[in-house]
Write a protein that holds these residues in place. Sequence first.
Motif, PDB file in Angstrom:
ATOM      1  N   GLU A  30       0.807  -1.210   0.000  1.00 36.37           N
ATOM      2  CA  GLU A  30       0.000   0.000   0.000  1.00 36.37           C
ATOM      3  C   GLU A  30       0.849   1.274   0.000  1.00 36.37           C
ATOM      4  OE1 GLU A  30      -3.645   1.531   2.774  1.00 36.37           O
ATOM      5  OE2 GLU A  30      -2.996  -0.557   2.980  1.00 36.37           O
ATOM      6  N   ASN A  31       1.914   1.289   0.790  1.00 35.30           N
ATOM      7  CA  ASN A  31       2.702   2.521   0.917  1.00 35.30           C
ATOM      8  C   ASN A  31       3.957   2.508   0.033  1.00 35.30           C
ATOM      9  OD1 ASN A  31       4.053   0.587   2.366  1.00 35.30           O
ATOM     10  ND2 ASN A  31       4.649   1.968   4.037  1.00 35.30           N
ATOM     11  N   ALA A  32       3.870   1.792  -1.099  1.00 33.89           N
ATOM     12  CA  ALA A  32       5.003   1.811  -2.031  1.00 33.89           C
ATOM     13  C   ALA A  32       5.203   3.238  -2.543  1.00 33.89           C
ATOM     14  CB  ALA A  32       4.733   0.862  -3.192  1.00 33.89           C
ATOM     15  N   ARG A  33       6.442   3.578  -2.896  1.00 31.95           N
ATOM     16  CA  ARG A  33       6.806   4.955  -3.170  1.00 31.95           C
ATOM     17  C   ARG A  33       7.454   5.046  -4.558  1.00 31.95           C
ATOM     18  NH1 ARG A  33      11.588   7.123  -1.733  1.00 31.95           N
ATOM     19  NH2 ARG A  33      12.104   5.238  -0.575  1.00 31.95           N
ATOM     20  N   ARG A  34       7.137   6.096  -5.318  1.00 29.13           N
ATOM     21  CA  ARG A  34       7.787   6.315  -6.609  1.00 29.13           C
ATOM     22  C   ARG A  34       9.228   6.759  -6.410  1.00 29.13           C
ATOM     23  NH1 ARG A  34       9.194  10.497  -9.485  1.00 29.13           N
ATOM     24  NH2 ARG A  34       8.081  11.957  -8.147  1.00 29.13           N
ATOM     25  N   LEU A  72      19.992   1.533   1.080  1.00 32.56           N
ATOM     26  CA  LEU A  72      20.481   0.158   1.120  1.00 32.56           C
ATOM     27  C   LEU A  72      19.784  -0.687   0.050  1.00 32.56           C
ATOM     28  CD1 LEU A  72      22.369  -1.416   2.946  1.00 32.56           C
ATOM     29  CD2 LEU A  72      20.426  -1.895   4.446  1.00 32.56           C
ATOM     30  N   VAL A  73      18.464  -0.593   0.065  1.00 22.63           N
ATOM     31  CA  VAL A  73      17.639  -1.305  -0.916  1.00 22.63           C
ATOM     32  C   VAL A  73      16.792  -0.257  -1.623  1.00 22.63           C
ATOM     33  CG1 VAL A  73      15.678  -2.874  -1.199  1.00 22.63           C
ATOM     34  CG2 VAL A  73      17.575  -3.497   0.319  1.00 22.63           C
ATOM     35  N   SER A  74      16.827  -0.248  -2.962  1.00 28.59           N
ATOM     36  CA  SER A  74      16.023   0.723  -3.710  1.00 28.59           C
ATOM     37  C   SER A  74      14.606   0.235  -3.939  1.00 28.59           C
ATOM     38  CB  SER A  74      16.665   1.018  -5.063  1.00 28.59           C
ATOM     39  OG  SER A  74      17.892   1.674  -4.885  1.00 28.59           O
ATOM     40  N   GLY A  75      14.489  -1.049  -4.213  1.00 26.69           N
ATOM     41  CA  GLY A  75      13.150  -1.538  -4.496  1.00 26.69           C
ATOM     42  C   GLY A  75      13.076  -3.049  -4.440  1.00 26.69           C
ATOM     43  N   LEU A  76      11.837  -3.527  -4.441  1.00 24.73           N
ATOM     44  CA  LEU A  76      11.596  -4.963  -4.420  1.00 24.73           C
ATOM     45  C   LEU A  76      10.934  -5.376  -5.726  1.00 24.73           C
ATOM     46  CD1 LEU A  76      10.028  -5.445  -0.872  1.00 24.73           C
ATOM     47  CD2 LEU A  76      12.452  -5.346  -1.522  1.00 24.73           C
ATOM     48  N   ALA A  77      11.286  -6.550  -6.197  1.00 28.35           N
ATOM     49  CA  ALA A  77      10.628  -7.100  -7.374  1.00 28.35           C
ATOM     50  C   ALA A  77      10.168  -8.503  -7.050  1.00 28.35           C
ATOM     51  CB  ALA A  77      11.594  -7.127  -8.546  1.00 28.35           C
ATOM     52  N   PHE A 103      12.861  -2.899   5.375  1.00 28.04           N
ATOM     53  CA  PHE A 103      13.828  -1.913   4.888  1.00 28.04           C
ATOM     54  C   PHE A 103      13.269  -0.491   4.887  1.00 28.04           C
ATOM     55  CE2 PHE A 103      15.533  -5.895   3.162  1.00 28.04           C
ATOM     56  CZ  PHE A 103      16.856  -5.784   3.566  1.00 28.04           C
ATOM     57  N   GLY A 104      12.093  -0.328   5.456  1.00 24.69           N
ATOM     58  CA  GLY A 104      11.521   1.010   5.573  1.00 24.69           C
ATOM     59  C   GLY A 104      11.326   1.705   4.240  1.00 24.69           C
ATOM     60  N   LEU A 105      11.016   0.943   3.222  1.00 29.72           N
ATOM     61  CA  LEU A 105      10.930   1.530   1.882  1.00 29.72           C
ATOM     62  C   LEU A 105       9.736   2.447   1.704  1.00 29.72           C
ATOM     63  CD1 LEU A 105      11.924  -1.554  -0.296  1.00 29.72           C
ATOM     64  CD2 LEU A 105      13.274   0.503   0.146  1.00 29.72           C
ATOM     65  N   GLY A 106       8.696   2.200   2.472  1.00 33.10           N
ATOM     66  CA  GLY A 106       7.487   2.995   2.305  1.00 33.10           C
ATOM     67  C   GLY A 106       7.612   4.378   2.892  1.00 33.10           C
ATOM     68  N   ASP A 107       8.608   4.591   3.730  1.00 31.18           N
ATOM     69  CA  ASP A 107       8.772   5.863   4.417  1.00 31.18           C
ATOM     70  C   ASP A 107       9.714   6.738   3.618  1.00 31.18           C
ATOM     71  OD1 ASP A 107       9.842   6.750   7.794  1.00 31.18           O
ATOM     72  OD2 ASP A 107       9.098   7.930   6.102  1.00 31.18           O
ATOM     73  N   ALA A 108       9.176   7.797   3.042  1.00 35.18           N
ATOM     74  CA  ALA A 108       9.963   8.622   2.136  1.00 35.18           C
ATOM     75  C   ALA A 108      11.102   9.339   2.841  1.00 35.18           C
ATOM     76  CB  ALA A 108       9.058   9.637   1.449  1.00 35.18           C
ATOM     77  N   ILE A 109      10.992   9.513   4.167  1.00 34.83           N
ATOM     78  CA  ILE A 109      11.982  10.320   4.884  1.00 34.83           C
ATOM     79  C   ILE A 109      13.185   9.475   5.330  1.00 34.83           C
ATOM     80  CG2 ILE A 109      12.355  11.842   6.875  1.00 34.83           C
ATOM     81  CD1 ILE A 109       9.103  12.101   6.663  1.00 34.83           C
TER      82      ILE A 109
END
Lengths: 413, 413
Positions: free
Chosen positions: A188-192, A252-257, A401-407
Motif C-alpha cells: 500500500e505505501n510503495a513509493r515512486r 540500502l535497498v532501492s526496491g523490491l521485485a 527496509f523502511g521503503l514505504g517511508d519517504a523520509i
Amino acid sequence: MPRLLVQKFGGTSVRDIERVNAVADRVAASVVGGDRVVVVVSAMAGETDRLEGLGFEVVARPPPREMDVLLSAGEQVSVALLSMALMERGCRARSRLALQIGIRTDGNHTKARIEHIDVEGLNADLAGGVTPVVAGFQGTAPNGDITTFGRGGSDTTAVAIAAALEADECQIYTDVEGVYTADPRIVENARRLDAVTFEEMLELASLGAKVLHSRSVEFVGKYGVPLRVMSSFDEGPGTLITTEETTMEQPLVSGLAYARDEAKLTVLGVPDVPGVASKILGPIGAASIEVDMIVQNTGADGSTDLTFTVRRADYERARETLAGIQKVLGARGIEGDDRIAKVSAVGVGMKSHAGVATRMFDALAAENINIQMISTSEIKISVVVAERYLELAVRAIHDAFGLGDAIAVEDAG
Amino acid sequence: MPRLLVQKFGGTSVRDIERVNAVADRVAASVVGGDRVVVVVSAMAGETDRLEGLGFEVVARPPPREMDVLLSAGEQVSVALLSMALMERGCRARSRLALQIGIRTDGNHTKARIEHIDVEGLNADLAGGVTPVVAGFQGTAPNGDITTFGRGGSDTTAVAIAAALEADECQIYTDVEGVYTADPRIVENARRLDAVTFEEMLELASLGAKVLHSRSVEFVGKYGVPLRVMSSFDEGPGTLITTEETTMEQPLVSGLAYARDEAKLTVLGVPDVPGVASKILGPIGAASIEVDMIVQNTGADGSTDLTFTVRRADYERARETLAGIQKVLGARGIEGDDRIAKVSAVGVGMKSHAGVATRMFDALAAENINIQMISTSEIKISVVVAERYLELAVRAIHDAFGLGDAIAVEDAG
C-alpha cells in the motif's frame, strides 16, 4: 534546440480509441513544441492475449514462427489507429512495420533479439517532417520471417531505436507514474523513485517488476540511452533510469521485485562429478528454455541434487527434457514444483554494506515463510518461496527496509 | 499427374477455430491426395468490420494508407492460425504475407490493383514440399506501403496467383454452394448454376452478386484460369466459371444480381455543349470515386441534366466534389438520393434475342415499381429502383424469366 525523442506507449495507453486519442494529443504536443518524435506502440491492451488464445485454441503448442505472425498483427492495428489520430491533428504521421523499416533480429521466434536497426528510413522520415509510428515488439529474421521479442518487447524496440538514432531521451509511457519501491497493488505505501541506476532497473525488470522489459534496460547500459518511465495519464516527472549513482546517500535497498510465474525442477542423486551441471542444463538451453536460479547441493554419498528455476510456461517442456536424459545422467529422479514465486531486494547501496541478507531473512522468518532457494549478486538478493506467500513476503521485506517511508534513509544493520 | 491447385477460403470459412480446423482438414486431404496446393485466406468473418469500425471511431474519414495497414492485420491473423492447423496435420505449411512474397500493386490504397506477382518464393515453397498459406486481400505498393484490394479482394489474390503459377484450377470456397440464379436469401426458389461464362460472372460479380470479387473474374477472362466456386461446408461440384458458352441452349437470362449500397447524383441544368460530361466526371474520377451508371437527358432549352450512380460510401464525398465545381459548370443545382438499389438481369443468351428488356420492365410495372434509371449492355440489363423495392423487384424478375424452374428453357418473347 529541438530534441529528438522516442516515445513509447504500452497496451493500456492505447486500450481503446479514447486512449489512442489521448496519446495522439500528447505526441502532437511534443511535435508542435518543436521536438522530432519517433513513436513506438504496443498492441491494444488485451489484444495480444486474445490472439495468443486463438493460437492455443488451434493447437496446444503453436509453432513459434506462426505465433509471431499471429501476435505481430496486434501492433499493426495500433500503429494504424495512432497514425490516423495523429494525422487528424495535423501531424504527418506514418505507420511503420518491422518488415518495412528493417528491425533486424536473430531467428529465435517468440524471443528474438535485435541485431541491427536500419536507420535510413526513420531518418528520412524525420528529415521530411514525418512522425514515424513504429510497431513495437516485432522484428525481421535474416530469412524475412516475422519475429517477436516476448511480452513487453515494445520497450526494447523503443530503446533500440533511441540508441540507433542517438535520441536525446527515450520516454516509456505506461499506466504507472514511474518505478516504485514495490508493486503498489501489493504494498500500500510503495513509493515512486525519482531515479534508479540502470543496474538496479535491470534487476528489477528481469525479476518481474513489470515496468520495463529487461532487454530494453540492457540497451541503457550499453548505449547510454537516457530513459524515463512516465505515466500516460498524469503529468509528472516519472522515474529516470541513469547510468550513474545519483545520490550521495544511496539507500540500502532501492526496491523490491517479484516474479510469480516461476517453477523449479530438481534432478535428484546425480553423480557429483565435473560436468554434470552442463549435462543437465545443456539440453534445457538447447530447447530454448531460459534457466534463472541454479542451486547445487553436495550430498555425502558422492551424488548431488541440482535445482533450477524456469518460467512456469516452460515447466512441462523442461520436465520432459529432463525425463529424456534421466537415464544418461544416472539420476535417481526428477522433482518439480510449478507453484513457486521469487522475491528480490535490489539496490546498488547494498554493494558496500553487510547484513542486508540477514535483515531480509529475519523478516521472512518472523512471518513463518520458508525460504526454498537463495541467490545473491552484488546488488540483489533473491529468495524463492511458495507462491501463496508471495504478497506477505513482499510486504514484510518492504517494511523491514523502511521503503514505504519517504523520509527514512536506511543504514546498514 | 498431381495437380497444382489454388484454394481460397473466405471469412465465413474461417469464422472460428472449429472452421479453421475444418478448412485445414480439407486442404490436408488435397495435399495427402498428391496435389500441390497454394492456400489463400481472408480475415475471419467480422474481423474486417471490427477493424474498420476502430478506424472510423478514430476519425470520420480514415486516411486510406493507414486503413490498409489496419485492415490487412485481419488476414495476418487467419494465415497464422490456418498454418498452425495445417502443421498440426503434418502439412509443411508456412504463412506468407504480401510484403513477404511480393504481391505488387499500384499505390491506390483501399482499392489497389495487382500488377505483378513474384512467383519465385511460391515456386520455391512448392518445390520444397511446403504449402504456402497466403494472406488474401493485401499487396505492396511500389513504395513498400501495404495496399488492399477492396472487400472480397482475397478472390483476386487467389485468381492472380493461379494465373501467375498457371495452376490447374482455382477453387473459391465460400458459404454458398455455387452461383445462383439470384440471392437465395431473397428468392426462395433460386437455383444453383452448374456453369456460367466468365462474362456473365463478371457482370454478376460487379453488380453485387457477392460470390466473387469482380477483379478476380477479369483474370479468368484474361488468363483463362479455370475457376470453380464451391462450398466450404458441403461436398458438391459448385459452379464452374468457363471461358466458353458451354450449353447449346443458352438460357435467355442466367441470373440476377443486385447492388444495395448505391447512390445517385444529378447535376441539373448544365449547358448542353461538348465536354460537359467529362468536366463533371473528371473531378469525380480524380477523387478516386468509381462511377457506375451514367444517364444524360437533353432538355429543350439548351441545357441538360446528367445523372450518375456511385457507391453509397462515396456519396457525401461525391456531393462535395460536385458542390465545389457547380459554379464552374454553370449548373442550376445538384440533387442526390442515397437510398437506391440496382437490379440486373445477366445472360449471354440475351445477345441474340430481343424483347428481354420489355419482359423485365413489364414485370416491374406489374408490381408498380418505378424505374429511375436504365442501363444495358450486350449481356445485361440494369435498372435503378428505390431501395425499399429491391427484394420485390428481384423476385418479380426472377419469376418473369422462370429462373426458379430447373426444367424450363426460356425462349425469346
